[in-house]
Enzyme design. Structure first.
Site, PDB file in Angstrom:
ATOM      1  N   ASP A 144      11.620  18.529 -53.277  1.00  0.00           N
ATOM      2  CA  ASP A 144      11.148  19.702 -52.555  1.00  0.00           C
ATOM      3  C   ASP A 144      12.052  19.768 -51.329  1.00  0.00           C
ATOM      4  OD1 ASP A 144       8.224  21.336 -52.026  1.00  0.00           O
ATOM      5  OD2 ASP A 144       9.530  21.006 -50.301  1.00  0.00           O
ATOM      6  N   SER A 145      12.485  20.954 -50.964  1.00  0.00           N
ATOM      7  CA  SER A 145      13.506  21.010 -49.910  1.00  0.00           C
ATOM      8  C   SER A 145      12.979  20.587 -48.545  1.00  0.00           C
ATOM      9  CB  SER A 145      14.158  22.379 -49.850  1.00  0.00           C
ATOM     10  OG  SER A 145      13.374  23.301 -49.155  1.00  0.00           O
ATOM     11  N   SER A 146      11.678  20.410 -48.413  1.00  0.00           N
ATOM     12  CA  SER A 146      11.153  19.875 -47.150  1.00  0.00           C
ATOM     13  C   SER A 146      11.562  18.412 -46.981  1.00  0.00           C
ATOM     14  CB  SER A 146       9.629  19.978 -47.124  1.00  0.00           C
ATOM     15  OG  SER A 146       9.266  21.298 -47.404  1.00  0.00           O
ATOM     16  N   THR A 197      13.313  27.092 -50.968  1.00  0.00           N
ATOM     17  CA  THR A 197      13.606  28.073 -49.917  1.00  0.00           C
ATOM     18  C   THR A 197      13.373  27.527 -48.512  1.00  0.00           C
ATOM     19  OG1 THR A 197      11.361  28.925 -50.184  1.00  0.00           O
ATOM     20  CG2 THR A 197      13.130  30.091 -51.339  1.00  0.00           C
ATOM     21  N   ASP A 198      12.492  26.509 -48.398  1.00  0.00           N
ATOM     22  CA  ASP A 198      12.074  26.088 -47.054  1.00  0.00           C
ATOM     23  C   ASP A 198      13.235  25.678 -46.143  1.00  0.00           C
ATOM     24  OD1 ASP A 198       9.511  26.647 -47.745  1.00  0.00           O
ATOM     25  OD2 ASP A 198       8.885  24.577 -48.083  1.00  0.00           O
ATOM     26  N   THR A 229      10.850  25.408 -56.094  1.00  0.00           N
ATOM     27  CA  THR A 229      10.044  26.273 -56.947  1.00  0.00           C
ATOM     28  C   THR A 229      10.819  26.909 -58.097  1.00  0.00           C
ATOM     29  OG1 THR A 229       8.661  26.782 -55.067  1.00  0.00           O
ATOM     30  CG2 THR A 229       8.580  28.339 -56.885  1.00  0.00           C
ATOM     31  N   THR A 266      19.156  31.546 -28.845  1.00  0.00           N
ATOM     32  CA  THR A 266      17.972  32.341 -28.520  1.00  0.00           C
ATOM     33  C   THR A 266      16.860  32.178 -29.562  1.00  0.00           C
ATOM     34  OG1 THR A 266      17.100  34.565 -28.148  1.00  0.00           O
ATOM     35  CG2 THR A 266      19.017  34.411 -29.590  1.00  0.00           C
ATOM     36  N   GLN A 267      15.626  32.309 -29.077  1.00  0.00           N
ATOM     37  CA  GLN A 267      14.477  32.280 -30.002  1.00  0.00           C
ATOM     38  C   GLN A 267      14.364  33.597 -30.768  1.00  0.00           C
ATOM     39  OE1 GLN A 267      10.939  31.218 -27.756  1.00  0.00           O
ATOM     40  NE2 GLN A 267      11.884  29.363 -26.971  1.00  0.00           N
ATOM     41  N   CYS A 268      15.099  34.624 -30.333  1.00  0.00           N
ATOM     42  CA  CYS A 268      15.014  35.936 -30.998  1.00  0.00           C
ATOM     43  C   CYS A 268      15.745  35.914 -32.339  1.00  0.00           C
ATOM     44  CB  CYS A 268      15.643  37.017 -30.120  1.00  0.00           C
ATOM     45  SG  CYS A 268      14.786  37.241 -28.575  1.00  0.00           S
TER      46      CYS A 268
HETATM   47  N1  ASP Z   1       8.503  23.918 -50.704  1.00  0.00           N
HETATM   48  C1  ASP Z   1       9.448  24.508 -51.611  1.00  0.00           C
HETATM   49  C2  ASP Z   1      10.834  24.027 -51.245  1.00  0.00           C
HETATM   50  O1  ASP Z   1      11.399  24.466 -50.287  1.00  0.00           O
HETATM   51  C3  ASP Z   1       9.379  25.988 -51.601  1.00  0.00           C
HETATM   52  C4  ASP Z   1      10.420  26.625 -52.502  1.00  0.00           C
HETATM   53  O2  ASP Z   1      10.871  26.025 -53.459  1.00  0.00           O
HETATM   54  O3  ASP Z   1      10.809  27.740 -52.253  1.00  0.00           O
HETATM   55  O4  ASP Z   1      11.368  23.183 -51.911  1.00  0.00           O
END
Ligand code: ASP
Length: 347
Positions: A59-61, A91-92, A15, A277-279
């Protein structure tokens, strides 16, 4: 006179690097080759900025280990030419990538600052502009000839975090990242306040970049009612070498005989099981409750207060290092880059 510091901005996608086309209104990638034209205020920063954009941007996904290798290579190839690096990243999966780079780079003595944004740089209310400018300031901050932050970090919404201690916890707010078990490295207000006693020390002897990554790992998250066939199908994956076992609270798990036996069988086959841990805060403490005693007895490794993101990166890194399992087991239970354990002891 002190020489002007220099920073290499590496744009991977996401983004932050988007700008709205005034005619079509569609979001398009920002042209980092003309950075000063788009963000003229950068002229006022005492820093020479150059950029490198990945092609294609992702996209970081879509992040994969092969991309981490390319990113690390760009930084290694340019390491001596710049005082710091800013990685613009979606950010993902930023916490995974930044954690991975922290393990790949040994003896770091310059900053590698990851940042991104929730709104594109080209939008009016963007958080990307502040994130980007502050990251540049931090990446170029030098004192007595040395970088102030010689480690891999994530900068987001006024805070600088140790990369391998950070998770993305909010998909809506600007305040999207959290470091539950480690203090912030710096806070940005009118001034940048560095929390110097928790920032890593400078690496000595020159950087060493580790390119061996083994992706034969999996994350198994426990939930009430998890069935034998789910646990077995994960632990019996062909070629599997390591598991991040996300347990409850301080490292607790079901005590069913089938569960412990399935884990034991995997460990006996040579699969490393790391208990995290999941915490979001606090640590695994195997043996504290009856519900974790058997895990310790069969050889599950305690990951202390490491995040899942960091544990995954550390496991891939260690399995890819060519070491024997016995040595990897020891390294998994101690801090390599300040990713786990009491922060008072410091990295
Ligand atoms: N889906 C986007 C990514 O992680 C979201 C972002 O850019 O923050 O690439």
């Amino acid at each position: 006179m002190q020489k002007q510091p220099s920073v290499l901005v590496i744009y991977t996608g996401g983004t932050i690097g988007m700008i709205q086309n005034k005619e079509t209104l569609a979001l398009e990638p920002f042209d980092f080759d003309h950075l000063y034209k788009h963000i003229p205020v950068l002229e006022g920063l005492n820093c020479r900025i150059e950029s490198h954009s990945f092609d294609p941007l992702i996209d970081s996904s879509d992040m994969k280990p092969a991309f981490w290798l390319r990113l690390a290579k760009v930084i290694e190839d340019n390491y001596n030419r710049y005082d710091g690096f800013v990685v613009l990243h979606g950010t993902d999966t930023m916490a995974y990538s930044a954690s991975m780079l922290s393990f790949m780079f040994e003896n770091l003595d310059k900053p590698i600052i990851f940042t991104g944004s929730q709104l594109p740089l080209g939008m009016l209310r963007t958080d990307g502009r502040e994130n980007f400018i502050a990251s540049l300031e931090i990446a170029s901050a030098i004192e007595n000839g040395k970088s102030i932050v010689p480690e891999v970090a994530i900068y987001f919404e006024n805070k600088l975090f140790r990369a391998n201690r950070t998770i993305k916890f909010n998909a809506e707010n600007f305040d999207a990242f959290l470091s539950g078990n480690y203090p912030v490295l710096a806070e940005v207000g009118i001034h940048i306040k560095y929390n110097r006693n928790v920032i890593a020390k400078h690496g000595v002897g020159g950087i060493k970049v580790h390119y061996g990554l083994d992706p034969n790992v999996a994350i198994l998250k426990l939930f009430p009612g998890i069935s034998k066939c789910v646990v077995e199908s994960v632990l019996r994956i062909d070629g599997l070498k390591g598991i991040i076992l996300e347990t409850y609270g301080s490292g607790n798990a079901p005590t069913d005989r089938w569960f412990i036996e399935t884990l034991r069988e995997a460990i006996e086959k040579g699969i490393l099981i790391l208990n995290v841990t999941q915490c979001k805060e606090g640590a695994v403490d195997i043996g504290k409750y009856q519900t974790s005693v058997a895990l310790g007895q069969i050889g599950v490794i305690g990951g202390e207060d490491i995040t899942t993101e960091s544990a995954l990166a550390k496991m891939m890194h260690l399995l890819g290092s060519g070491r024997e399992n016995n040595e990897i087991k020891i390294l998994l239970s101690k801090s390599l880059r300040g990713e786990q354990g009491s922060w008072i002891e410091k990295a």
